[in-house]
Motif scaffolding. Structure first.
Motif, PDB file in Angstrom:
ATOM      1  N   THR A 165       0.869  -1.168   0.000  1.00 46.50           N
ATOM      2  CA  THR A 165       0.000   0.000   0.000  1.00 46.50           C
ATOM      3  C   THR A 165       0.910   1.223   0.000  1.00 46.50           C
ATOM      4  OG1 THR A 165      -1.362  -1.322   1.459  1.00 46.50           O
ATOM      5  CG2 THR A 165      -2.050   0.936   1.126  1.00 46.50           C
ATOM      6  N   ILE A 166       1.153   1.762  -1.195  1.00 49.24           N
ATOM      7  CA  ILE A 166       2.160   2.820  -1.340  1.00 49.24           C
ATOM      8  C   ILE A 166       1.934   4.022  -0.407  1.00 49.24           C
ATOM      9  CG2 ILE A 166       3.196   4.451  -2.984  1.00 49.24           C
ATOM     10  CD1 ILE A 166       2.992   2.247  -5.086  1.00 49.24           C
ATOM     11  N   PRO A 167       0.694   4.573  -0.313  1.00 50.62           N
ATOM     12  CA  PRO A 167       0.537   5.738   0.577  1.00 50.62           C
ATOM     13  C   PRO A 167       0.928   5.452   2.035  1.00 50.62           C
ATOM     14  CG  PRO A 167      -1.334   5.558  -0.903  1.00 50.62           C
ATOM     15  CD  PRO A 167      -0.532   4.304  -1.075  1.00 50.62           C
ATOM     16  N   SER A 168       0.534   4.301   2.561  1.00 49.63           N
ATOM     17  CA  SER A 168       0.879   3.973   3.951  1.00 49.63           C
ATOM     18  C   SER A 168       2.370   3.722   4.089  1.00 49.63           C
ATOM     19  CB  SER A 168       0.144   2.717   4.426  1.00 49.63           C
ATOM     20  OG  SER A 168      -1.222   2.870   4.250  1.00 49.63           O
ATOM     21  N   PHE A 169       2.945   3.023   3.124  1.00 50.11           N
ATOM     22  CA  PHE A 169       4.373   2.723   3.175  1.00 50.11           C
ATOM     23  C   PHE A 169       5.199   4.011   3.108  1.00 50.11           C
ATOM     24  CE2 PHE A 169       8.421   1.714   1.127  1.00 50.11           C
ATOM     25  CZ  PHE A 169       8.928   0.841   2.071  1.00 50.11           C
ATOM     26  N   ALA A 170       4.797   4.927   2.213  1.00 48.31           N
ATOM     27  CA  ALA A 170       5.521   6.198   2.068  1.00 48.31           C
ATOM     28  C   ALA A 170       5.404   7.022   3.345  1.00 48.31           C
ATOM     29  CB  ALA A 170       4.970   6.984   0.872  1.00 48.31           C
ATOM     30  N   ALA A 171       4.202   7.045   3.945  1.00 46.61           N
ATOM     31  CA  ALA A 171       4.004   7.808   5.181  1.00 46.61           C
ATOM     32  C   ALA A 171       4.826   7.214   6.316  1.00 46.61           C
ATOM     33  CB  ALA A 171       2.525   7.838   5.543  1.00 46.61           C
ATOM     34  N   ALA A 172       4.903   5.892   6.392  1.00 45.47           N
ATOM     35  CA  ALA A 172       5.699   5.247   7.448  1.00 45.47           C
ATOM     36  C   ALA A 172       7.184   5.568   7.274  1.00 45.47           C
ATOM     37  CB  ALA A 172       5.463   3.736   7.424  1.00 45.47           C
ATOM     38  N   THR A 173       7.659   5.549   6.034  1.00 41.88           N
ATOM     39  CA  THR A 173       9.063   5.877   5.763  1.00 41.88           C
ATOM     40  C   THR A 173       9.342   7.335   6.117  1.00 41.88           C
ATOM     41  OG1 THR A 173       8.926   4.341   3.899  1.00 41.88           O
ATOM     42  CG2 THR A 173      10.885   5.726   4.003  1.00 41.88           C
ATOM     43  N   SER A 174       8.403   8.218   5.753  1.00 45.28           N
ATOM     44  CA  SER A 174       8.535   9.635   6.076  1.00 45.28           C
ATOM     45  C   SER A 174       8.547   9.842   7.599  1.00 45.28           C
ATOM     46  CB  SER A 174       7.376  10.386   5.410  1.00 45.28           C
ATOM     47  OG  SER A 174       7.271  11.690   5.883  1.00 45.28           O
ATOM     48  N   ASN A 175       7.701   9.115   8.311  1.00 43.69           N
ATOM     49  CA  ASN A 175       7.673   9.222   9.781  1.00 43.69           C
ATOM     50  C   ASN A 175       8.979   8.748  10.412  1.00 43.69           C
ATOM     51  OD1 ASN A 175       5.130  10.345   9.898  1.00 43.69           O
ATOM     52  ND2 ASN A 175       4.083   8.381  10.086  1.00 43.69           N
ATOM     53  N   ALA A 176       9.580   7.732   9.802  1.00 37.87           N
ATOM     54  CA  ALA A 176      10.875   7.251  10.308  1.00 37.87           C
ATOM     55  C   ALA A 176      11.925   8.356  10.147  1.00 37.87           C
ATOM     56  CB  ALA A 176      11.294   5.992   9.559  1.00 37.87           C
ATOM     57  N   LEU A 177      11.897   9.045   8.998  1.00 31.57           N
ATOM     58  CA  LEU A 177      12.850  10.136   8.759  1.00 31.57           C
ATOM     59  C   LEU A 177      12.620  11.284   9.743  1.00 31.57           C
ATOM     60  CD1 LEU A 177      12.873  10.302   4.847  1.00 31.57           C
ATOM     61  CD2 LEU A 177      14.745   9.561   6.328  1.00 31.57           C
ATOM     62  N   LYS A 178      11.336  11.553  10.028  1.00 30.61           N
ATOM     63  CA  LYS A 178      10.999  12.614  10.981  1.00 30.61           C
ATOM     64  C   LYS A 178      11.583  12.329  12.352  1.00 30.61           C
ATOM     65  CE  LYS A 178       6.847  14.792   9.440  1.00 30.61           C
ATOM     66  NZ  LYS A 178       5.418  14.573   9.282  1.00 30.61           N
ATOM     67  N   SER A 179      11.586  11.055  12.729  1.00 32.14           N
ATOM     68  CA  SER A 179      12.041  10.764  14.090  1.00 32.14           C
ATOM     69  C   SER A 179      13.557  10.848  14.249  1.00 32.14           C
ATOM     70  CB  SER A 179      11.489   9.429  14.593  1.00 32.14           C
ATOM     71  OG  SER A 179      11.686   8.439  13.651  1.00 32.14           O
ATOM     72  N   THR A 180      14.291  11.141  13.157  1.00 28.27           N
ATOM     73  CA  THR A 180      15.734  11.380  13.327  1.00 28.27           C
ATOM     74  C   THR A 180      15.940  12.628  14.177  1.00 28.27           C
ATOM     75  OG1 THR A 180      15.821  12.666  11.270  1.00 28.27           O
ATOM     76  CG2 THR A 180      16.443  10.342  11.126  1.00 28.27           C
ATOM     77  N   TYR A 181      14.961  13.529  14.179  1.00 26.11           N
ATOM     78  CA  TYR A 181      15.068  14.742  14.994  1.00 26.11           C
ATOM     79  C   TYR A 181      14.315  14.622  16.303  1.00 26.11           C
ATOM     80  CZ  TYR A 181      17.915  18.094  12.586  1.00 26.11           C
ATOM     81  OH  TYR A 181      18.991  18.758  12.071  1.00 26.11           O
ATOM     82  N   ARG A 182      13.427  13.654  16.398  1.00 21.87           N
ATOM     83  CA  ARG A 182      12.651  13.518  17.624  1.00 21.87           C
ATOM     84  C   ARG A 182      13.474  12.878  18.730  1.00 21.87           C
ATOM     85  NH1 ARG A 182       7.989  10.940  15.178  1.00 21.87           N
ATOM     86  NH2 ARG A 182       6.947  12.647  14.128  1.00 21.87           N
ATOM     87  N   ILE A 183      14.386  11.994  18.307  1.00 21.90           N
ATOM     88  CA  ILE A 183      15.152  11.250  19.301  1.00 21.90           C
ATOM     89  C   ILE A 183      16.419  12.015  19.663  1.00 21.90           C
ATOM     90  CG2 ILE A 183      16.373   9.086  19.753  1.00 21.90           C
ATOM     91  CD1 ILE A 183      14.455   7.846  17.599  1.00 21.90           C
ATOM     92  N   MET A 184      16.666  12.155  20.948  1.00 26.90           N
ATOM     93  CA  MET A 184      17.893  12.803  21.393  1.00 26.90           C
ATOM     94  C   MET A 184      18.852  11.708  21.860  1.00 26.90           C
ATOM     95  SD  MET A 184      17.419  16.099  21.181  1.00 26.90           S
ATOM     96  CE  MET A 184      18.132  17.150  22.440  1.00 26.90           C
ATOM     97  N   THR A 185      20.106  11.888  21.560  1.00 25.49           N
ATOM     98  CA  THR A 185      21.097  10.918  22.017  1.00 25.49           C
ATOM     99  C   THR A 185      21.933  11.572  23.127  1.00 25.49           C
ATOM    100  OG1 THR A 185      22.762  11.655  20.453  1.00 25.49           O
ATOM    101  CG2 THR A 185      21.247   9.963  19.681  1.00 25.49           C
ATOM    102  N   PRO A 186      22.603  10.773  23.949  1.00 18.44           N
ATOM    103  CA  PRO A 186      23.424  11.351  25.021  1.00 18.44           C
ATOM    104  C   PRO A 186      24.389  12.422  24.524  1.00 18.44           C
ATOM    105  CG  PRO A 186      23.278   9.001  25.284  1.00 18.44           C
ATOM    106  CD  PRO A 186      22.583   9.323  23.987  1.00 18.44           C
ATOM    107  N   LYS A 187      24.823  12.278  23.258  1.00 20.52           N
ATOM    108  CA  LYS A 187      25.733  13.253  22.679  1.00 20.52           C
ATOM    109  C   LYS A 187      25.093  14.654  22.630  1.00 20.52           C
ATOM    110  CE  LYS A 187      27.893  12.752  18.427  1.00 20.52           C
ATOM    111  NZ  LYS A 187      28.087  11.872  17.273  1.00 20.52           N
ATOM    112  N   ASP A 188      23.753  14.674  22.432  1.00 19.78           N
ATOM    113  CA  ASP A 188      23.049  15.947  22.301  1.00 19.78           C
ATOM    114  C   ASP A 188      22.857  16.638  23.659  1.00 19.78           C
ATOM    115  OD1 ASP A 188      22.632  15.507  19.557  1.00 19.78           O
ATOM    116  OD2 ASP A 188      20.981  14.175  20.050  1.00 19.78           O
ATOM    117  N   TRP A 189      22.797  15.863  24.730  1.00 14.57           N
ATOM    118  CA  TRP A 189      22.538  16.462  26.039  1.00 14.57           C
ATOM    119  C   TRP A 189      23.674  17.390  26.453  1.00 14.57           C
ATOM    120  CZ3 TRP A 189      21.316  11.051  28.525  1.00 14.57           C
ATOM    121  CH2 TRP A 189      20.196  10.522  27.887  1.00 14.57           C
ATOM    122  N   THR A 190      24.902  16.967  26.118  1.00 14.56           N
ATOM    123  CA  THR A 190      26.040  17.772  26.515  1.00 14.56           C
ATOM    124  C   THR A 190      26.273  18.924  25.535  1.00 14.56           C
ATOM    125  OG1 THR A 190      27.433  16.226  25.340  1.00 14.56           O
ATOM    126  CG2 THR A 190      27.260  15.920  27.715  1.00 14.56           C
ATOM    127  N   GLY A 191      25.856  18.722  24.274  1.00 15.58           N
ATOM    128  CA  GLY A 191      26.110  19.711  23.224  1.00 15.58           C
ATOM    129  C   GLY A 191      25.210  20.909  23.321  1.00 15.58           C
TER     130      GLY A 191
END
Ligand SMILES: [Zn+2]
Length: 191
Positions: A165-191
């Motif tokens: 189902t292309i629309p759902s698959f594309a939206a899921a892939t897009s959401n995965a890309l969005k979460s690259t900014y949602r998740i903070m890593t320990p490296k970011d806490w100090t920076g």
């Protein structure tokens, strides 16, 4: 604010948490934005006058350098649906955090995702995992197109659910890309 010259880069918009309301802002701040129609579907609607069918276009935009947007538009004519979808995709544009992310690589360049991210839409789940440089995007055609528009060159992907189902698959892939900014890593806490 863009016209007044108070904002001169797309990064400023996102770092200040502003919302994009006009397509012109995206066009002027992200030169070289590409667009592609990912999917055209037919939407049937039952009305008093009978069955009404409209086209639904799924459009993606990206600069192949960390900015990506997915949008959709419905209209009686395909061309209008694509136009609406393009506007929607531009208004939905978001930054993607890239990185090396792979311990086997360690080059420190922005060629992959910075860490493993997961995105969902309906029954579809997409996982993006960092890989060493030169591996390429290991994915199906739709994910390959999306990741290339986003500017990710190396990445492993895994998906679950009705991925055809292309629309759902594309939206899921897009959401995965969005979460690259949602998740903070320990490296970011100090920076
Ligand atoms: Zn690397």
């Amino acid at each position: 604010m863009v016209l007044e010259g108070k904002i001169t880069s797309i990064d400023e918009i996102f770092s200040q948490g502003l919302k994009i309301r006009e397509v012109g802002v995206v066009d002027s701040l992200i030169p070289g934005l590409k667009q592609e129609v990912l999917h055209i579907g037919l939407v049937q609607k039952q009305t008093d006058a009978g069955e009404k069918s409209r086209f639904k276009a799924l459009v993606l935009v990206g600069n192949s350098n960390g900015y990506f947007g997915l949008g959709s538009g419905k209209a009686k004519q395909v061309r209008n649906a694509i136009e609406k979808g393009t506007v929607d995709a531009k208004l939905n544009i978001f930054p993607i955090r890239r990185g090396c992310g792979s311990w086997q690589c360690g080059c420190g360049e922005n060629h992959s995702v910075p860490f493993t991210v997961i995105g969902k839409c309906g029954s579809v789940t997409v996982e993006l995992r960092p890989t060493p440089k030169g591996v390429g995007v290991v994915a199906g055609e739709v994910a390959k197109t999306i990741l290339s528009f986003a500017g990710i060159k190396d990445c492993w992907t895994r998906s679950l659910g009705s991925t055809r189902t292309i629309p759902s698959f594309a939206a899921a892939t897009s959401n995965a890309l969005k979460s690259t900014y949602r998740i903070m890593t320990p490296k970011d806490w100090t920076g």
